[in-house]
Write an enzyme that holds these catalytic residues in place. Structure first.
Site, PDB file in Angstrom:
ATOM      1  N   HIS A 186      -1.143  -3.789   1.195  1.00 50.99           N
ATOM      2  CA  HIS A 186      -2.077  -4.790   0.666  1.00 50.99           C
ATOM      3  C   HIS A 186      -3.453  -4.141   0.521  1.00 50.99           C
ATOM      4  O   HIS A 186      -3.845  -3.311   1.341  1.00 50.99           O
ATOM      5  CB  HIS A 186      -2.183  -5.984   1.628  1.00 50.99           C
ATOM      6  CG  HIS A 186      -2.740  -7.209   0.976  1.00 50.99           C
ATOM      7  ND1 HIS A 186      -4.088  -7.427   0.856  1.00 50.99           N
ATOM      8  CD2 HIS A 186      -2.128  -8.250   0.389  1.00 50.99           C
ATOM      9  CE1 HIS A 186      -4.293  -8.565   0.231  1.00 50.99           C
ATOM     10  NE2 HIS A 186      -3.121  -9.093  -0.068  1.00 50.99           N
ATOM     11  N   ASP A 221       4.898 -11.415   0.413  1.00 52.46           N
ATOM     12  CA  ASP A 221       6.056 -11.387  -0.498  1.00 52.46           C
ATOM     13  C   ASP A 221       7.317 -10.834   0.131  1.00 52.46           C
ATOM     14  O   ASP A 221       8.374 -10.853  -0.495  1.00 52.46           O
ATOM     15  CB  ASP A 221       5.692 -10.543  -1.730  1.00 52.46           C
ATOM     16  CG  ASP A 221       4.582 -11.207  -2.520  1.00 52.46           C
ATOM     17  OD1 ASP A 221       3.530 -10.578  -2.719  1.00 52.46           O
ATOM     18  OD2 ASP A 221       4.763 -12.385  -2.880  1.00 52.46           O
TER      19      ASP A 221
HETATM   20  C1  SDX Z   1      -0.098  -9.899  -3.459  1.00 53.42           C
HETATM   21  O1  SDX Z   1      -4.952  -9.157  -3.522  1.00 53.42           O
HETATM   22  C2  SDX Z   1      -4.292 -10.123  -2.987  1.00 53.42           C
HETATM   23  O2  SDX Z   1      -4.790 -10.851  -2.144  1.00 53.42           O
HETATM   24  C3  SDX Z   1      -2.877 -10.300  -3.490  1.00 53.42           C
HETATM   25  C4  SDX Z   1      -2.016 -11.332  -2.766  1.00 53.42           C
HETATM   26  C5  SDX Z   1      -2.504 -12.733  -3.014  1.00 53.42           C
HETATM   27  O3  SDX Z   1      -2.185 -13.618  -2.194  1.00 53.42           O
HETATM   28  O4  SDX Z   1      -3.115 -12.977  -4.083  1.00 53.42           O
HETATM   29  O5  SDX Z   1      -2.030 -11.077  -1.369  1.00 53.42           O
HETATM   30  C6  SDX Z   1      -0.581 -11.295  -3.267  1.00 53.42           C
HETATM   31  O6  SDX Z   1      -0.217  -9.389  -4.536  1.00 53.42           O
HETATM   32  C7  SDX Z   1       0.455  -9.155  -2.278  1.00 53.42           C
HETATM   33  C8  SDX Z   1       0.803  -7.668  -2.612  1.00 53.42           C
HETATM   34  C9  SDX Z   1       2.160  -7.675  -3.303  1.00 53.42           C
HETATM   35  N1  SDX Z   1       2.464  -6.346  -3.857  1.00 53.42           N
HETATM   36  C10 SDX Z   1       3.432  -5.594  -3.310  1.00 53.42           C
HETATM   37  O7  SDX Z   1       4.051  -5.876  -2.296  1.00 53.42           O
HETATM   38  C11 SDX Z   1       3.748  -4.333  -4.113  1.00 53.42           C
HETATM   39  C12 SDX Z   1       3.858  -3.122  -3.162  1.00 53.42           C
HETATM   40  N2  SDX Z   1       2.538  -2.833  -2.644  1.00 53.42           N
HETATM   41  C13 SDX Z   1       1.700  -1.930  -3.350  1.00 53.42           C
HETATM   42  O8  SDX Z   1       1.946  -1.669  -4.650  1.00 53.42           O
HETATM   43  C14 SDX Z   1       0.277  -1.816  -2.824  1.00 53.42           C
HETATM   44  O9  SDX Z   1       0.348  -1.839  -1.469  1.00 53.42           O
HETATM   45  C15 SDX Z   1      -0.708  -2.851  -3.311  1.00 53.42           C
HETATM   46  C16 SDX Z   1      -0.754  -2.917  -4.808  1.00 53.42           C
HETATM   47  C17 SDX Z   1      -0.374  -4.184  -2.767  1.00 53.42           C
HETATM   48  C18 SDX Z   1      -2.092  -2.429  -2.803  1.00 53.42           C
HETATM   49  O10 SDX Z   1      -2.412  -1.275  -3.464  1.00 53.42           O
HETATM   50  P1  SDX Z   1      -3.799  -0.496  -3.181  1.00 53.42           P
HETATM   51  O11 SDX Z   1      -4.663  -1.224  -2.239  1.00 53.42           O
HETATM   52  O12 SDX Z   1      -4.356  -0.123  -4.495  1.00 53.42           O
HETATM   53  O13 SDX Z   1      -3.304   0.738  -2.380  1.00 53.42           O
HETATM   54  P2  SDX Z   1      -2.760   2.028  -3.045  1.00 53.42           P
HETATM   55  O14 SDX Z   1      -1.776   1.680  -4.109  1.00 53.42           O
HETATM   56  O15 SDX Z   1      -3.898   2.904  -3.399  1.00 53.42           O
HETATM   57  O16 SDX Z   1      -1.943   2.643  -1.822  1.00 53.42           O
HETATM   58  C19 SDX Z   1      -2.636   3.349  -0.802  1.00 53.42           C
HETATM   59  C20 SDX Z   1      -1.631   4.393  -0.348  1.00 53.42           C
HETATM   60  C21 SDX Z   1      -1.056   5.203  -1.511  1.00 53.42           C
HETATM   61  O17 SDX Z   1      -0.693   6.466  -0.991  1.00 53.42           O
HETATM   62  P3  SDX Z   1      -1.769   7.719  -1.251  1.00 53.42           P
HETATM   63  O18 SDX Z   1      -2.013   7.778  -2.733  1.00 53.42           O
HETATM   64  O19 SDX Z   1      -3.004   7.355  -0.468  1.00 53.42           O
HETATM   65  O20 SDX Z   1      -1.038   8.916  -0.696  1.00 53.42           O
HETATM   66  O21 SDX Z   1      -0.492   3.737   0.250  1.00 53.42           O
HETATM   67  C22 SDX Z   1       0.674   4.001  -0.514  1.00 53.42           C
HETATM   68  C23 SDX Z   1       0.228   4.494  -1.878  1.00 53.42           C
HETATM   69  O22 SDX Z   1       1.185   5.366  -2.439  1.00 53.42           O
HETATM   70  N3  SDX Z   1       1.364   2.703  -0.649  1.00 53.42           N
HETATM   71  C24 SDX Z   1       2.675   2.540  -0.542  1.00 53.42           C
HETATM   72  C25 SDX Z   1       2.872   1.157  -0.678  1.00 53.42           C
HETATM   73  N4  SDX Z   1       1.695   0.547  -0.876  1.00 53.42           N
HETATM   74  C26 SDX Z   1       0.764   1.506  -0.864  1.00 53.42           C
HETATM   75  N5  SDX Z   1       3.691   3.419  -0.357  1.00 53.42           N
HETATM   76  C27 SDX Z   1       4.934   2.880  -0.301  1.00 53.42           C
HETATM   77  N6  SDX Z   1       5.204   1.558  -0.424  1.00 53.42           N
HETATM   78  C28 SDX Z   1       4.203   0.670  -0.612  1.00 53.42           C
HETATM   79  N7  SDX Z   1       4.455  -0.637  -0.739  1.00 53.42           N
END
Ligand code: SDX
Length: 429
Positions: free
Chosen positions: A306, A364
């Site tokens: 998140h 989720d």
């Molecule tokens: C919702 O914003 C909100 O409040 C949203 C929400 C709401 O109520 O409105 O809470 C609802 O959207 C919840 C989130 C649902 N999405 C997912 O579950 C999809 C999987 N999660 C990710 O795609 C990610 O965690 C996000 C999009 C939710 C957050 O992304 P960020 O903050 O931009 O973080 P990032 O993508 O830059 O990740 C940071 C690091 C990365 O690694 P590095 O580049 O630093 O090496 O963490 C890794 C990412 O690769 N990473 C994951 C991961 N999420 C982040 N690696 C594996 N699996 C994951 N799920």
């Protein structure tokens, strides 16, 4: 305003910026004058360090895993209240008295029908259309039917549009579902509560009576509370930006529905269930987790991580409890998907990759298993999220419209394209 100021030295010149401190949470540095005083913009594409507005609606502490709606902790609201009470709180700022709640329930209930011509609107879609595509279109189409509540400068029209959307989203969602399964639309019934009405519109058929299971209705109502608002997330920011141009509220909420659909946002519940189905069994988890950690593999653990929560999403805990409650009520003893989800969570939470990146289950992760058990197809999961989030979008839109300092949102950019050049004749290209 805080007595503290922020300073920035650029181009040999130091500029001071006022600092604002909110009730709780990080202070902000007001850099509105930055460009005028330095000729430079800030650069923050994912808004990692940018507050786009002031708000009194929802507060999140990502490190402590705290979520407050108008100051009330989400677990208390989910435990003691119902979704329409949360709608009242988010819209008007205070919990309703018994009389206010009864009046609000009465008024929402009597706006649940949609214009009869909306039924014909659905006929244009293929039966296999994703219900979210139907929702984006039909929510926007509401502005074609309710001209008497599109003047955003009129507080009474803003209120009626708000009530209409809270009331009609479940009806449109149920119609979107019925249309894809080829069953007739079911009209709302005024003697049912909000969520029972929705369940009946989804599952009743003309051939026999449908009795709502109160345990399932209460569980879904709680799920709606968990999804109602969440500060300045992507879809809420979309609604605010659309609203800042003066677009009518129905069009703004349709923009929010469109943004929510993405798998990184509200589409994650659908993606998370598909992920659990792809993993299939507990012994496939280690290989899948390896892929999610592999920089060269785009696989992610859907329902994990998140932007704000760097601790357990408080909604995920309640979601997990609700999942068990629903499965027990429905007599689903050993759901293999739940076994995979629980083991995946255990493995991920003990893995250095996820610990170091502070990746926890979000709202989720467990919702898909719960909604599937309730009988919803995967394609309806984000539609249910949109039904719940409509009140949050509207409350945030209303707060923005009523802000006397509100301006159209118009970010700038860092231009990295071609410098100016002359047009060459086609023979010389
Ligand atoms: C919702 O914003 C909100 O409040 C949203 C929400 C709401 O109520 O409105 O809470 C609802 O959207 C919840 C989130 C649902 N999405 C997912 O579950 C999809 C999987 N999660 C990710 O795609 C990610 O965690 C996000 C999009 C939710 C957050 O992304 P960020 O903050 O931009 O973080 P990032 O993508 O830059 O990740 C940071 C690091 C990365 O690694 P590095 O580049 O630093 O090496 O963490 C890794 C990412 O690769 N990473 C994951 C991961 N999420 C982040 N690696 C594996 N699996 C994951 N799920």
């Amino acid at each position: 305003m805080s007595s503290e100021t922020g300073t920035l030295t650029f181009g040999g010149k130091t500029t001071e910026f006022p600092v604002k401190q909110g009730t709780i949470g990080p202070a902000v540095m007001d850099i509105g004058k930055l460009y005028a005083s330095t000729g430079a913009f800030t650069y923050d594409p994912g808004f990692m360090s940018t507050a786009a507005c002031e708000s009194k609606i929802t507060y999140i502490d990502g490190d402590k895993g705290v979520l407050l709606y108008r100051g009330y902790p989400i677990d208390q609201l989910a435990e003691h209240g119902d979704f329409l009470e949360t709608c009242y709180l988010l819209l008007f700022g205070e919990l309703p008295t018994a009389a206010q709640k009864a009046d609000f329930d009465y008024r929402v209930t009597r706006h649940t029908m949609v214009h009869e011509q909306m039924a014909r609107f659905f006929q244009g879609f293929r039966r296999d259309a994703h219900p979210m595509s139907v929702m984006v279109a039909s929510v926007g189409a509401l502005s074609a039917f309710y001209h008497d509540s599109t003047d955003i400068s009129d507080p009474s029209q803003r209120l009626i549009a708000s009530m209409r959307m809270i009331a009609k989203l479940p009806t449109l969602a149920a119609m979107a579902y019925k249309y894809t399964i080829g069953q007739p639309f079911v009209y709302p019934k005024n003697d049912l509560d909000y969520t029972s009405n929705f369940l009946r519109m989804c599952y009743a058929v003309p051939c026999e009576d449908y009795k709502v299971n109160p345990v399932i209705s209460r569980a879904l109502d709680r799920i709606f509370i968990l999804h109602a608002d969440h500060e300045q997330n992507a879809s809420t920011s979309t609604v605010r930006l659309a609203g800042s141009s003066g677009a009518n509220p129905f069009a703004c909420i349709a923009a929010g529905v469109a943004c929510l659909w993405g798998p990184a946002h509200g589409g994650a519940n659908e993606a998370a269930l598909k992920m659990l189905e792809e993993i299939g069994t507990v012994d496939n988890i280690p290989a899948f987790v390896q892929r999610a950690k592999d920089k060269n593999d785009h696989t992610r653990l859907m329902g994990f991580g998140h932007r704000v929560y760097k601790n357990y999403d408080p909604r995920a805990r309640i979601m997990q409890r609700t999942c068990h409650e629903v499965l027990t009520e429905l007599g689903i003893k050993d759901d293999p998907l739940l076994d995979v989800a629980m083991e995946l969570e255990r493995i991920a939470l003990s893995d250095d990759y996820f610990i170091s990146k502070k990746l926890y289950p979000n709202v989720d992760f467990y919702s898909g298993i719960t909604l599937k058990a309730m009988g919803f197809p995967t394609s309806m999961f984000t539609v249910l999220f949109a039904v719940a989030r409509t009140v949050g979008w509207i409350a945030q839109w209303k707060e923005m419209i009523e802000d006397p300092g509100q301006k159209i949102g118009r970010p700038r950019q860092l231009y990295i394209g071609s410098p100016e050049r002359d047009y060459p004749p086609i023979g010389k290209r």
